[in-house]
Design a protein around this motif. Structure first.
Motif, PDB file in Angstrom:
ATOM      1  N   THR A  55     -17.282 -26.970  -8.560  1.00  0.00           N
ATOM      2  CA  THR A  55     -17.203 -27.806  -9.761  1.00  0.00           C
ATOM      3  C   THR A  55     -16.000 -27.434 -10.610  1.00  0.00           C
ATOM      4  N   LEU A 108     -12.937 -28.747  -8.949  1.00  0.00           N
ATOM      5  CA  LEU A 108     -12.823 -30.199  -9.140  1.00  0.00           C
ATOM      6  C   LEU A 108     -12.339 -30.531 -10.546  1.00  0.00           C
ATOM      7  N   GLN A 109     -12.861 -29.824 -11.540  1.00  0.00           N
ATOM      8  CA  GLN A 109     -12.421 -30.066 -12.917  1.00  0.00           C
ATOM      9  C   GLN A 109     -10.952 -29.713 -13.099  1.00  0.00           C
ATOM     10  N   ARG A 110     -10.517 -28.609 -12.476  1.00  0.00           N
ATOM     11  CA  ARG A 110      -9.117 -28.219 -12.581  1.00  0.00           C
ATOM     12  C   ARG A 110      -8.214 -29.254 -11.903  1.00  0.00           C
ATOM     13  N   LEU A 111      -8.630 -29.717 -10.730  1.00  0.00           N
ATOM     14  CA  LEU A 111      -7.842 -30.741 -10.041  1.00  0.00           C
ATOM     15  C   LEU A 111      -7.800 -32.039 -10.833  1.00  0.00           C
ATOM     16  N   GLN A 112      -8.908 -32.381 -11.469  1.00  0.00           N
ATOM     17  CA  GLN A 112      -8.933 -33.611 -12.268  1.00  0.00           C
ATOM     18  C   GLN A 112      -8.006 -33.486 -13.471  1.00  0.00           C
ATOM     19  N   ALA A 113      -8.008 -32.315 -14.129  1.00  0.00           N
ATOM     20  CA  ALA A 113      -7.111 -32.106 -15.265  1.00  0.00           C
ATOM     21  C   ALA A 113      -5.645 -32.163 -14.821  1.00  0.00           C
ATOM     22  N   GLU A 114      -5.337 -31.554 -13.678  1.00  0.00           N
ATOM     23  CA  GLU A 114      -3.966 -31.601 -13.168  1.00  0.00           C
ATOM     24  C   GLU A 114      -3.557 -33.031 -12.835  1.00  0.00           C
ATOM     25  N   TYR A 115      -4.492 -33.790 -12.288  1.00  0.00           N
ATOM     26  CA  TYR A 115      -4.180 -35.181 -11.941  1.00  0.00           C
ATOM     27  C   TYR A 115      -3.935 -36.018 -13.201  1.00  0.00           C
ATOM     28  N   GLN A 116      -4.744 -35.789 -14.245  1.00  0.00           N
ATOM     29  CA  GLN A 116      -4.541 -36.513 -15.493  1.00  0.00           C
ATOM     30  C   GLN A 116      -3.185 -36.158 -16.108  1.00  0.00           C
ATOM     31  N   ARG A 118      -0.547 -37.965 -14.125  1.00  0.00           N
ATOM     32  CA  ARG A 118      -0.484 -39.388 -14.470  1.00  0.00           C
ATOM     33  C   ARG A 118       0.240 -39.606 -15.793  1.00  0.00           C
TER      34      ARG A 118
END
Length: 216
Positions: free
Chosen positions: A64, A67-75, A78
């Motif tokens: 988890t 996943l949160q770290r990857l989501q923050a990096e993706y944001q 973007r």
């Protein structure tokens, strides 16, 4: 007539298999002994399951967090891409409009001389409408205070009717896109006369010179 034999008693019928068997207490106690012996094995199984559950929870927490770290990096990625895209677009539009500024200057001079008529007028107005939709804004007016951030002084003079450095003529209008200045307004400026006093002070000095009639 038969005679009954004295002292003879009838016995109850006995099953052919023999007398009833007594319950086997040892066999009855065996399941209890087995149950008591199975209790430690069950506890060990529960401990193993709890340990496995803890490992699974730990792995889930780690996944988890990943996943949160990857989501923050993706944001963040973007946002950087969007910011770069906007910047590239602004630079491209600014470059295009910069090339059109001489044409807009010619249109302005033709308008000032009354030569903006007929089909040329329609074309010029269409061009101005298009560049306005692209965000191009014209600035620079006579009488506004000189600002070196947006004005470029090409001529300089002194004037008695100004109290600060003022744009007295717009030689070429300035243009901007949003907060980005494409070209500063090229102006002629005038400054107050050296040593000149404000009109209010001059009026006050004139009143003092005239003075009131002396009493006597």
């Amino acid at each position: 007539m038969s005679e009954e034999t004295p002292g003879f008693e009838e016995k109850p019928d006995v099953p052919a298999d023999g007398p009833p068997e007594e319950p086997d207490t040892a066999a009855a106690a065996a399941p209890a002994d087995k149950a008591e012996g199975a209790a430690p094995a069950g506890d060990a199984t529960d401990v193993a399951l709890l340990a496995q559950l803890d490992q699974t929870r730990t792995a889930l927490d780690e996944r988890t967090a990943d996943l949160q770290r990857l989501q923050a990096e993706y944001q963040n990625y973007r946002r950087r891409v969007e910011r770069d895209r906007v910047t590239v677009k602004e630079i491209a539009v600014a470059g295009l409009l910069s090339d059109l500024l001489p044409v807009l200057d010619d249109v302005g001079r033709a308008r000032d001389h009354g030569e903006l008529v007929g089909g040329f007028k329609s074309v010029a107005e269409s061009l101005e409408t298009v560049v306005a939709k692209m965000g191009l804004q014209q600035f620079g007016k006579e009488g506004e205070p000189f600002d070196p951030m947006i004005h470029e002084a090409l001529m300089h003079s002194y004037a008695p009717d100004v109290t600060e450095t003022t744009c007295v003529a717009i030689l070429q209008p300035g243009y901007r896109i949003g907060e980005r200045t494409i070209r500063p307004a090229r102006v002629a400026v005038a400054e107050p006369q050296p040593g000149a006093t404000p009109a209010k002070d001059e009026s006050k000095a004139s009143d003092e010179e005239s003075g009131a009639p002396e009493e006597g």
